[in-house]
Scaffold this motif. Sequence first.
Motif, mmCIF file in Angstrom:
data_model
loop_
_atom_site.group_PDB
_atom_site.id
_atom_site.type_symbol
_atom_site.label_atom_id
_atom_site.label_comp_id
_atom_site.label_asym_id
_atom_site.label_seq_id
_atom_site.Cartn_x
_atom_site.Cartn_y
_atom_site.Cartn_z
ATOM 1 N N GLU A 1 36.150 39.703 46.541
ATOM 2 C CA GLU A 1 37.426 40.422 46.504
ATOM 3 C C GLU A 1 37.931 40.507 45.072
ATOM 4 N N GLY A 2 38.876 41.364 44.858
ATOM 5 C CA GLY A 2 39.553 41.451 43.561
ATOM 6 C C GLY A 2 38.724 42.166 42.515
ATOM 7 N N GLN A 3 39.247 42.101 41.284
ATOM 8 C CA GLN A 3 38.661 42.836 40.161
ATOM 9 C C GLN A 3 37.566 42.036 39.473
ATOM 10 N N GLY A 4 37.484 40.748 39.752
ATOM 11 C CA GLY A 4 36.654 39.874 38.947
ATOM 12 C C GLY A 4 37.403 39.499 37.692
ATOM 13 N N PRO A 5 36.881 38.693 36.785
ATOM 14 C CA PRO A 5 35.574 38.075 36.949
ATOM 15 C C PRO A 5 35.568 36.975 38.019
ATOM 16 N N TRP A 6 34.346 36.554 38.347
ATOM 17 C CA TRP A 6 34.169 35.499 39.347
ATOM 18 C C TRP A 6 33.425 34.325 38.714
ATOM 19 N N ILE A 7 33.666 33.155 39.278
ATOM 20 C CA ILE A 7 33.026 31.970 38.727
ATOM 21 C C ILE A 7 32.006 31.447 39.751
ATOM 22 N N LEU B 1 30.100 32.564 34.577
ATOM 23 C CA LEU B 1 31.111 33.579 34.823
ATOM 24 C C LEU B 1 30.421 34.933 35.058
ATOM 25 N N GLY B 2 30.719 35.550 36.188
ATOM 26 C CA GLY B 2 30.176 36.878 36.460
ATOM 27 C C GLY B 2 31.250 37.922 36.227
ATOM 28 N N ARG B 3 30.987 38.905 35.364
ATOM 29 C CA ARG B 3 32.016 39.898 35.035
ATOM 30 C C ARG B 3 32.061 41.044 36.037
ATOM 31 N N GLU C 1 34.065 31.462 43.299
ATOM 32 C CA GLU C 1 35.523 31.562 43.341
ATOM 33 C C GLU C 1 35.994 32.700 42.441
ATOM 34 N N GLU C 2 37.231 33.093 42.675
ATOM 35 C CA GLU C 2 37.866 34.022 41.757
ATOM 36 C C GLU C 2 38.048 33.262 40.439
ATOM 37 N N ALA C 3 37.769 33.876 39.301
ATOM 38 C CA ALA C 3 37.925 33.151 38.038
ATOM 39 C C ALA C 3 39.343 33.318 37.496
ATOM 40 N N CYS C 4 39.674 32.525 36.491
ATOM 41 C CA CYS C 4 40.993 32.659 35.868
ATOM 42 C C CYS C 4 40.820 32.616 34.358
ATOM 43 N N LEU C 5 41.862 33.020 33.648
ATOM 44 C CA LEU C 5 41.849 32.900 32.193
ATOM 45 C C LEU C 5 42.601 31.626 31.854
#
Length: 385
Positions: A38-44, A62-64, A99-103
């Motif tokens: 789901e979402g825009q990414g990136p994903w972890i 990290l997958g962009r 998981e959804e990644a974060c900055l």
Amino acid sequence: MKLLEYEGKDVFAQYDIPMLKRLGLLRLGDSPGGLKLEGQGPWIVKAQVLAGGRGKAGGVKLGRTASETRELAGKMLGMQLVTHQTHGKALSVEEVLVEEACLIDREIYISVVLDRKEAAPMIIASAEGGVSIEELARTHPEKILKVPVDVETGLLEFQARQLAFDLNIPQKNFREFTAFARQLARVFIEQDASLVEVNPLVVTKDGRLLAIDSKIVTDDNALFRHKDQAAKPDHEATEIEKEAKEIGINYIGLDGNIGCMVNGAGLAMATLDTVKLAGGDAANFLDVGGGANVDQITRAFQIILKDPKVKAVLVNIFGGIMKCDNIASGVVEASKKVKINVPLIVRLEGTNVKEGKEILARSGLKLEQADSLWEAAQKAVAAIK
Ligand code: GDP
Ligand code: MN
């Protein structure tokens, strides 16, 4: 028992600890194509193994884009991971968490351990997270904060606030942090943990406070209070260890080649030390338990001999409540049921030792007897050479 990151996060979720959104958990054989991103990414993408330091070893990626994420997850599944915590051994990655990644803006270290000196849980924290806490303890011990926790009251609000100040938590996340810290202490106490660690706890660039990683070690002696955990597989146990546990024998596999059968944990530890002193290496720790009857002894032999590394077996039994003649009969009976095709060294001591030794001598079994543990250990080492 050590929990994998996602299992620890399942526990955290019950305590409303803020975390990144989980999008999937892949197991060996699953296709990454099935991942619902789901979402825009990136994903972890994170390798689920029982060792830290995955980030530096290629176990956290990290997958962009969605396709890159699936590719990373597919490659990670089944890979062999060596981190600075695996002691040179490779762990095979059988599960991968996505998981959804974060900055990340800031990384904080926080854990709860059992402090034996204070006889209480202790929160250990540092504003410098993400790094190895052991390293920081060596180079900058003053940067490590410690807060004792009363098991009756948990972490008190004022303690949590003080910790937030000391860690320089942004005003915006202050309440979130104090709630988080108090919940973390609750996890430790209620789950009968010996370690609960979040490294890192992060403040994201968009101002969220999130537990990025989880490490939980629970106390096996309290498993009876946690039916849900007890039902889970112990990822660290080998097949032989699992089997031993089922039949009530305390067994831990080791790297050497002398199989040891001992009654009592203390005597078993002393036996391992003595074998080492004699120049050998034990293949296992094994405590046959209180009633060392024929059945237990038979099973213990079966367990020990399942390990192909075993080149000799050392039996060291003290006849206290159990009498040596009964134990000797047990060894004789057991050896009829289990084919022991490696040298067998037996040291008996205690009540009725004379009768016990006679039974062994008359049995016609191919074994060597020893009068002392030292002699037994030396004979075992010699038997291998
Ligand atoms: P460990 O190396 O085994 O302790 O695994 P962690 O789960 O702690 O991840 C290692 C590092 O990867 C963390 O310290 C972070 O710096 C980084 N990391 C993990 N998740 C994310 C994420 O969602 N976004 C970013 N930017 N970095 C992450
Ligand atoms: Mn970590």
